[in-house]
Write an enzyme that holds these catalytic residues in place. Structure first.
Site, mmCIF file in Angstrom:
data_model
loop_
_atom_site.group_PDB
_atom_site.id
_atom_site.type_symbol
_atom_site.label_atom_id
_atom_site.label_comp_id
_atom_site.label_asym_id
_atom_site.label_seq_id
_atom_site.Cartn_x
_atom_site.Cartn_y
_atom_site.Cartn_z
ATOM 1 N N THR A 147 -9.703 -11.070 -12.777
ATOM 2 C CA THR A 147 -9.104 -10.143 -11.816
ATOM 3 C C THR A 147 -8.869 -8.779 -12.442
ATOM 4 O O THR A 147 -8.807 -8.624 -13.664
ATOM 5 C CB THR A 147 -7.779 -10.699 -11.260
ATOM 6 O OG1 THR A 147 -6.835 -10.825 -12.320
ATOM 7 C CG2 THR A 147 -7.990 -12.040 -10.582
ATOM 8 N N ASP A 148 -8.717 -7.796 -11.573
ATOM 9 C CA ASP A 148 -8.474 -6.434 -12.034
ATOM 10 C C ASP A 148 -6.994 -6.085 -11.883
ATOM 11 O O ASP A 148 -6.173 -6.940 -11.559
ATOM 12 C CB ASP A 148 -9.379 -5.442 -11.288
ATOM 13 C CG ASP A 148 -9.121 -5.395 -9.790
ATOM 14 O OD1 ASP A 148 -8.060 -5.885 -9.323
ATOM 15 O OD2 ASP A 148 -9.977 -4.864 -9.063
ATOM 16 N N GLN A 149 -6.665 -4.837 -12.086
ATOM 17 C CA GLN A 149 -5.280 -4.383 -12.032
ATOM 18 C C GLN A 149 -4.657 -4.590 -10.644
ATOM 19 O O GLN A 149 -3.453 -4.703 -10.521
ATOM 20 C CB GLN A 149 -5.233 -2.913 -12.428
ATOM 21 C CG GLN A 149 -3.849 -2.379 -12.647
ATOM 22 C CD GLN A 149 -3.880 -0.966 -13.200
ATOM 23 O OE1 GLN A 149 -4.940 -0.374 -13.367
ATOM 24 N NE2 GLN A 149 -2.706 -0.419 -13.472
ATOM 25 N N MET A 150 -5.488 -4.684 -9.613
ATOM 26 C CA MET A 150 -4.980 -4.874 -8.257
ATOM 27 C C MET A 150 -4.823 -6.346 -7.901
ATOM 28 O O MET A 150 -4.443 -6.690 -6.793
ATOM 29 C CB MET A 150 -5.908 -4.180 -7.255
ATOM 30 C CG MET A 150 -5.920 -2.671 -7.422
ATOM 31 S SD MET A 150 -7.088 -1.836 -6.330
ATOM 32 C CE MET A 150 -8.641 -2.280 -7.097
ATOM 33 N N VAL A 173 -7.210 -8.666 -7.737
ATOM 34 C CA VAL A 173 -8.367 -9.259 -7.048
ATOM 35 C C VAL A 173 -9.510 -9.394 -8.048
ATOM 36 O O VAL A 173 -9.525 -8.744 -9.094
ATOM 37 C CB VAL A 173 -8.806 -8.422 -5.819
ATOM 38 C CG1 VAL A 173 -7.671 -8.296 -4.809
ATOM 39 C CG2 VAL A 173 -9.309 -7.054 -6.226
#
Length: 142
Positions: free
Chosen positions: A22-25, A27
């Site tokens: 996942t990324d910083q958001m 997702v």
């Protein structure tokens, strides 16, 4: 001249989204879907009784020469996703796979995509697909 397999084959692979995907958001990072495509493609070959390892032992490779994805709904940490892979096109020296990634449980389509693979022989030179691979991919499903 393009040709298609005699009947569409669909192979599904399942995996759980880990935090590192996942990324910083929160997702799944968009490029990780290419890894999921690879997982399903490997399972596709395995389901037919083939393997990339054997192909490489014979001096051949199937590098990706084109990839595309349409992102519809994000997957998130801990989601179980199902990646369906289908051989869409079999040509003399290339293959095209199409994919649909769904969330297990609700079946929501998250991503649709494709990859195109060229066949290369020793030294990385373009070549026709080995006859054994063509037979494997062209055979009627069991």
């Amino acid at each position: 001249m393009p040709s298609s397999p005699p009947t569409p084959r669909l192979v599904e692979a399942r995996t759980r989204v880990i935090y590192g995907d996942t990324d910083q958001m929160g997702v799944v990072y968009y490029a990780n879907y290419l890894r999921y495509f690879e997982l399903a493609r490997s399972e596709f070959f395995r389901a037919l009784g083939g393997s990339y390892v054997e192909l490489e032992r014979q001096g051949y490779g199937l590098p990706v020469v084109e990839a595309g994805a349409r992102y519809r709904v994000p997957a998130r940490y801990d989601d179980v996703i199902v990646i369906a892979a289908r051989l869409a096109q079999l040509r003399r020296a290339s293959l095209r796979f199409e994919y649909v990634v769904r969330r297990e449980g609700d079946g929501v389509a998250l991503v649709e995509g494709h990859t195109v693979h060229a066949c290369v022989g020793p030294g990385g030179k373009p070549t026709g697909l080995p006859a054994a691979v063509v037979r494997l991919l062209s055979a009627e499903p069991a």
